[in-house]
Design an enzyme around this catalytic site. Structure first.
Site, mmCIF file in Angstrom:
data_model
loop_
_atom_site.group_PDB
_atom_site.id
_atom_site.type_symbol
_atom_site.label_atom_id
_atom_site.label_comp_id
_atom_site.label_asym_id
_atom_site.label_seq_id
_atom_site.Cartn_x
_atom_site.Cartn_y
_atom_site.Cartn_z
ATOM 1 N N GLN A 1 43.035 117.130 -64.503
ATOM 2 C CA GLN A 1 42.808 116.245 -63.359
ATOM 3 C C GLN A 1 42.346 117.003 -62.114
ATOM 4 O OE1 GLN A 1 45.503 112.675 -62.917
ATOM 5 N NE2 GLN A 1 46.892 113.981 -64.068
ATOM 6 N N ALA B 1 47.508 124.531 -67.005
ATOM 7 C CA ALA B 1 48.933 124.716 -67.271
ATOM 8 C C ALA B 1 49.332 123.991 -68.548
ATOM 9 C CB ALA B 1 49.770 124.187 -66.104
ATOM 10 N N TYR B 2 50.521 124.302 -69.021
ATOM 11 C CA TYR B 2 51.160 123.549 -70.103
ATOM 12 C C TYR B 2 51.951 122.448 -69.419
ATOM 13 C CZ TYR B 2 53.886 122.838 -74.430
ATOM 14 O OH TYR B 2 54.472 122.328 -75.558
ATOM 15 N N THR B 3 51.462 121.206 -69.501
ATOM 16 C CA THR B 3 52.057 120.111 -68.729
ATOM 17 C C THR B 3 52.769 119.070 -69.580
ATOM 18 O OG1 THR B 3 49.949 118.912 -68.768
ATOM 19 C CG2 THR B 3 50.370 120.353 -66.866
ATOM 20 N N TYR C 1 60.142 122.823 -69.087
ATOM 21 C CA TYR C 1 58.922 122.831 -68.275
ATOM 22 C C TYR C 1 59.192 123.446 -66.902
ATOM 23 C CZ TYR C 1 55.155 120.988 -65.317
ATOM 24 O OH TYR C 1 54.125 120.859 -64.424
ATOM 25 N N LYS D 1 57.609 126.949 -65.318
ATOM 26 C CA LYS D 1 56.823 126.919 -64.082
ATOM 27 C C LYS D 1 57.459 127.821 -63.018
ATOM 28 C CE LYS D 1 53.640 124.805 -63.209
ATOM 29 N NZ LYS D 1 52.190 125.167 -63.312
ATOM 30 N N TRP E 1 53.808 114.121 -59.189
ATOM 31 C CA TRP E 1 53.296 112.800 -59.556
ATOM 32 C C TRP E 1 51.769 112.705 -59.393
ATOM 33 C CZ3 TRP E 1 57.131 108.434 -57.740
ATOM 34 C CH2 TRP E 1 58.435 108.777 -58.087
#
Length: 282
Positions: free
Chosen positions: A10, A55-57, A120, A124, A145
């Site tokens: 995004q 990133a690994y989201t 997560y 991070k 968000w």
């Protein structure tokens, strides 16, 4: 030239529209699962600044795959930041409110104690610590968000569900600031440029949309502004169990943004832009 890790996420997609001269690295060009390859990409490109928008989201998946998440979210940013330090260039890193435990009902300051409640958040936080220790001029941007017209996010999920549902149960006891990805991209650009001129501004910054709302209230705003006749019923988090715990309080104190001449974005204006882009306005 600014080098950006990430091409289809995004924020990366929004960065492409405001940084057309930047170079964007896809996973095929720089896999975050290979931290040293990421560091080498910086050395080869010789950029003026680096933005890590990858990133690994997958928050729930990380509970069963923390090893991979740790490499991507923890080790790779550290390797990138050290490569940036070797060149003396700014490194912008996007992090998350998940580094906090979500307790209380006041906004978390940038220096508030961290205590992630899931895999997560732990990974991070590891990335933040590695970036801070790298010696590079850096800005760690914690946000929350994230939404846009791209990829998977809450706005698009609500619009999809509204096609077949006229009533939805949405969590009402998690509070935070919805944040337009476009605003995050603009802030990353401002921070990168600001650190070139003033590397002493290195540190942690909070960036989230205003005003803070619940997921249920956010959903109501989406339906109202999109002209969708959907009734939203508030439910507690306990009635919507997920593999990973979510913080109840995702409020972020964003006062430090003034160092870069930034302020919290209006998520309602950002939402209108996204709905227009999706062709979902009333």
């Amino acid at each position: 030239m600014i080098l950006v890790f990430g091409k289809t996420g995004q924020v990366a997609l929004e960065l492409q529209s405001i940084l057309p001269e930047a170079r964007f690295l896809s996973r095929a060009e720089a896999d975050l699962a290979d931290p040293e390859a990421c560091a080498a990409a910086i050395a080869d490109a010789r950029p003026d600044a680096v933005i890590n928008a990858a990133a690994y989201t997958a928050v729930d998946k990380a509970e069963d795959d923390e090893v991979t998440a740790q490499i991507i979210n923890g080790e790779a940013p550290g390797a990138m930041a050290r490569a940036a330090a070797a060149r003396g260039i700014p490194f912008i890193h996007i992090s998350t409110d998940y580094v906090f435990d979500g307790s209380g009902d006041t906004a978390f300051a940038t220096d508030a104690p961290t205590a992630p409640i899931g895999a997560y958040g732990r990974t991070k936080l590891a990335g933040e610590e590695a970036v801070a220790a790298s010696g590079a001029p850096h800005a760690i941007m914690r946000t929350s968000w994230v939404f846009s017209a791209h990829g998977g996010n809450f706005v698009k999920t609500m619009l999809r569900l509204s096609e077949t549902r006229d009533t939805l149960n949405v969590v009402g006891d998690q509070i935070g600031g919805p944040t337009p990805a476009r605003a995050i991209a603009a802030a990353c650009k401002a921070m990168a440029e600001g650190l070139v001129a003033a590397p002493e501004k290195s540190g942690i910054y909070h960036f989230s949309g205003a005003p803070d709302v619940s997921w249920a209230d956010f959903a109501r705003a989406i339906f109202r502004r999109a002209g969708r006749n959907v009734t939203v019923n508030d439910i507690p988090t306990a009635e919507y169990p997920t593999p990973a715990k979510r913080p109840l309080n995702s409020r972020l104190d964003c006062a430090s943004l003034a160092a870069f001449g930034l302020e919290r974005p209006d998520w309602q204006a950002g939402l209108d832009d996204v709905l227009k882009e999706l062709g979902a306005t009333s």
